[in-house]
Write an enzyme that holds these catalytic residues in place. Sequence first.
Site, PDB file in Angstrom:
ATOM      1  N   HIS A  29     -19.147  11.227 -24.963  1.00  0.00           N
ATOM      2  CA  HIS A  29     -21.402  10.638 -24.150  1.00  0.00           C
ATOM      3  C   HIS A  29     -21.177  12.053 -23.325  1.00  0.00           C
ATOM      4  O   HIS A  29     -20.213  12.571 -22.719  1.00  0.00           O
ATOM      5  CB  HIS A  29     -20.941   9.467 -23.011  1.00  0.00           C
ATOM      6  N   GLU A  50     -22.051  12.264 -19.964  1.00  0.00           N
ATOM      7  CA  GLU A  50     -21.116  12.133 -18.758  1.00  0.00           C
ATOM      8  C   GLU A  50     -19.763  11.974 -18.630  1.00  0.00           C
ATOM      9  O   GLU A  50     -19.323  13.315 -18.213  1.00  0.00           O
ATOM     10  CB  GLU A  50     -21.875  10.724 -18.265  1.00  0.00           C
ATOM     11  N   CYS A  81     -23.444   3.860 -19.561  1.00  0.00           N
ATOM     12  CA  CYS A  81     -23.337   2.931 -19.840  1.00  0.00           C
ATOM     13  C   CYS A  81     -21.343   2.237 -19.308  1.00  0.00           C
ATOM     14  O   CYS A  81     -21.344   3.347 -18.309  1.00  0.00           O
ATOM     15  CB  CYS A  81     -22.418   3.182 -21.469  1.00  0.00           C
ATOM     16  N   CYS A 118     -18.875   5.681 -18.685  1.00  0.00           N
ATOM     17  CA  CYS A 118     -19.234   6.725 -18.350  1.00  0.00           C
ATOM     18  C   CYS A 118     -19.531   6.554 -16.732  1.00  0.00           C
ATOM     19  O   CYS A 118     -18.385   6.715 -15.781  1.00  0.00           O
ATOM     20  CB  CYS A 118     -20.165   6.858 -18.626  1.00  0.00           C
TER      21      CYS A 118
END
Length: 150
Positions: free
Chosen positions: A46, A48, A76, A79
């Site tokens: 992701h 992040e 999420c 993250c």
Amino acid sequence: MKLAIAACQRGIIAGQTPFGACIVRGNDVIIATHNHVWLTTDITAHAEVHAIRTACQKLSTIKLDGCDIYSTTEPCPMCFSAIHWAGMRRIIYGASIADAKDAGFSELSLSNQHMKAVGGSPVLITADVLRDECAALFDAWKTQGQAKRY
């Protein structure tokens, strides 16, 4: 946030999903990047997490004390946990988890505020920064014709 949005736009053009992140410490930009899930076939890549990995390598540390992360979408749970474990100071995000879910992503409906409260995290959270611009990234991504979700 503008740098996270620009990184997200670059990712969309490159066939990635519409998520961008930027890590700063004070006035120094450490990294601005986008999601790399499809590029690396790594579901954990992701924006992040990719930003945290890169920032840790650049700074030669696993602790990002004093750093803030700007994310085009509310992080999420994975993250958020990585941000917490890295010791980051603050999360600043634009679009919500609900926006990502509405775009077709298999999001877990756990807000950052809920995870912070339940887990006792000291991470500060600022929501809805340039929210409309960030939410519009989902539409831009859909019009690219490469709208692969996960």
